[in-house]
Design an enzyme around this catalytic site. Structure first.
Site, PDB file in Angstrom:
ATOM      1  CG  ASP A   7      -1.790   1.188   1.379  1.00  0.00           C
ATOM      2  OD1 ASP A   7      -2.369   1.590   0.346  1.00  0.00           O
ATOM      3  OD2 ASP A   7      -1.926   1.753   2.483  1.00  0.00           O
ATOM      4  CB  SER A   8       0.211   4.814  -0.373  1.00  0.00           C
ATOM      5  OG  SER A   8      -0.834   4.866   0.576  1.00  0.00           O
ATOM      6  CB  CYS A  64      -3.286   0.656  -2.356  1.00  0.00           C
ATOM      7  SG  CYS A  64      -3.360   2.416  -2.710  1.00  0.00           S
ATOM      8  CD  GLU A  75       0.693   6.032   6.223  1.00  0.00           C
ATOM      9  OE1 GLU A  75       1.920   5.957   6.422  1.00  0.00           O
ATOM     10  OE2 GLU A  75       0.017   5.055   5.867  1.00  0.00           O
ATOM     11  CG  HIS A  85      -4.630   4.529   4.969  1.00  0.00           C
ATOM     12  ND1 HIS A  85      -4.183   4.221   3.711  1.00  0.00           N
ATOM     13  CD2 HIS A  85      -3.517   4.866   5.691  1.00  0.00           C
ATOM     14  CE1 HIS A  85      -2.871   4.380   3.665  1.00  0.00           C
ATOM     15  NE2 HIS A  85      -2.443   4.760   4.850  1.00  0.00           N
TER      16      HIS A  85
HETATM   17  N1  DGL Z   1      -4.739   3.134   1.235  1.00  0.00           N
HETATM   18  C1  DGL Z   1      -4.848   3.674  -0.057  1.00  0.00           C
HETATM   19  C2  DGL Z   1      -6.138   3.350  -0.764  1.00  0.00           C
HETATM   20  O1  DGL Z   1      -6.736   2.327  -0.495  1.00  0.00           O
HETATM   21  C3  DGL Z   1      -4.340   5.002  -0.419  1.00  0.00           C
HETATM   22  C4  DGL Z   1      -4.099   6.056   0.458  1.00  0.00           C
HETATM   23  C5  DGL Z   1      -3.268   7.137  -0.154  1.00  0.00           C
HETATM   24  O2  DGL Z   1      -2.072   6.960  -0.201  1.00  0.00           O
HETATM   25  O3  DGL Z   1      -3.820   8.144  -0.584  1.00  0.00           O
HETATM   26  O4  DGL Z   1      -6.570   4.092  -1.609  1.00  0.00           O
END
Ligand code: DGL
Length: 270
Positions: free
Chosen positions: A18-19, A81, A159, A193
């Site tokens: 993920d990010s 993500c 985060e 998230h």
């Molecule tokens: N957790 C990620 C998602 O499901 C991305 C969050 C992000 O980096 O903007 O989209």
């Protein structure tokens, strides 16, 4: 062009990325369902959030991370993500031959279960304007109205482990109140998230609004793809702690991750 074959080693780990830490909401479901498997988790936190990056940058980062995981010998990759899935999964699948499982917002089940036919969806800014995501809504909304709510700033709060803060509560109020005003009865968590702060989200919702997320269907799809290629491990493999790599590993990040993942993890800088 396909450049890499899947590992045929059933003992090989599964890569999840993920990010940042959001994909832990998927990883914990994978770990519960597949306790014999070894996991490598990548938090690309040095480049988070993906949600306010260009499509080009997101594709480039997804490629760097997928390449890293393949170099670690993974047998499958879960793009945990929504943003990276809607933006980059086609490019990854075109380039790499191993099973690549993505996460897409659960619009179909949400539209089906909504009786008010008013569904809200919380997403990142990049997801909100992505053509694949908008097409997904058109395909699956059936008779429901789908209200898209981008949530800038929310991923950063999670985060940083700030999800109990006043700032986070103010953001949640700003994002959720307009959806409640639209009489939604179902709320899709369209970023991995957000399930990590389900308790805080619920505190802003009236009774009776159902939350929908995708960890279990994604895990089911992972199991289906691993079975299809005879890649599920038959032997317990999970005595080693799961490996966590981060492109911005700090003491604070390790504490935040541990707060969402109580069992032992081994941390590394990517
Ligand atoms: N957790 C990620 C998602 O499901 C991305 C969050 C992000 O980096 O903007 O989209």
């Amino acid at each position: 062009m396909t450049t890499t074959q899947a590992s045929s080693n059933t003992q090989a780990p599964i890569g999840i990325f993920d990010s940042g830490i959001g994909g832990l909401s998927i990883a914990r479901c994978v770990a519960q369902n597949l306790p014999n498997e070894q996991l490598i988790y990548v938090a690309d936190s040095g480049f988070a959030p993906y949600g306010d990056k260009s499509h080009k940058d997101i594709i480039a980062r997804a490629d760097v991370v997928a390449n890293f995981l393949i170099a670690q010998g993974v047998k499958a990759i879960v793009v945990a993500c929504n943003t990276a899935t809607v933006v980059a999964i086609e490019a990854l699948r075109a380039k790499y031959a191993l099973p690549i499982i993505g996460v897409e917002p659960a619009i179909k089940p949400a539209a089906k279960q909504s009786t008010s036919k008013s569904v809200g969806i919380l997403v990142t800014q990049a997801t909100a304007k992505n053509a694949r995501f908008l097409a997904l809504i058109d395909t699956y909304k059936q008779a429901a109205q789908v209200h898209i709510q981008p949530c800038p700033g929310l991923v950063q709060q999670i985060e940083q482990g700030q999800h109990h803060s006043d700032t986070c509560h103010q953001l949640l109020d700003r994002f959720i109140a307009p959806l409640v005003a639209k009489q939604i009865d179902t709320l899709v968590l369209g970023c991995t998230h957000y399930p990590l702060i389900e308790t805080q989200i619920k505190a802003h919702l009236p009774e009776g609004i159902a939350l929908v997320e995708t960890a279990q269907p994604v895990t089911n799809e992972l199991i289906r793809r691993l079975s299809q290629f005879n890649l599920l491990t038959a032997r317990p493999n999970a005595s080693k702690p799961y490996q966590v790599y981060s492109s911005a590993l700090t003491e604070i990040q390790q504490q935040v991750i541990r707060s969402f993942w109580p069992s032992q993890l081994s941390f590394h800088q990517l």
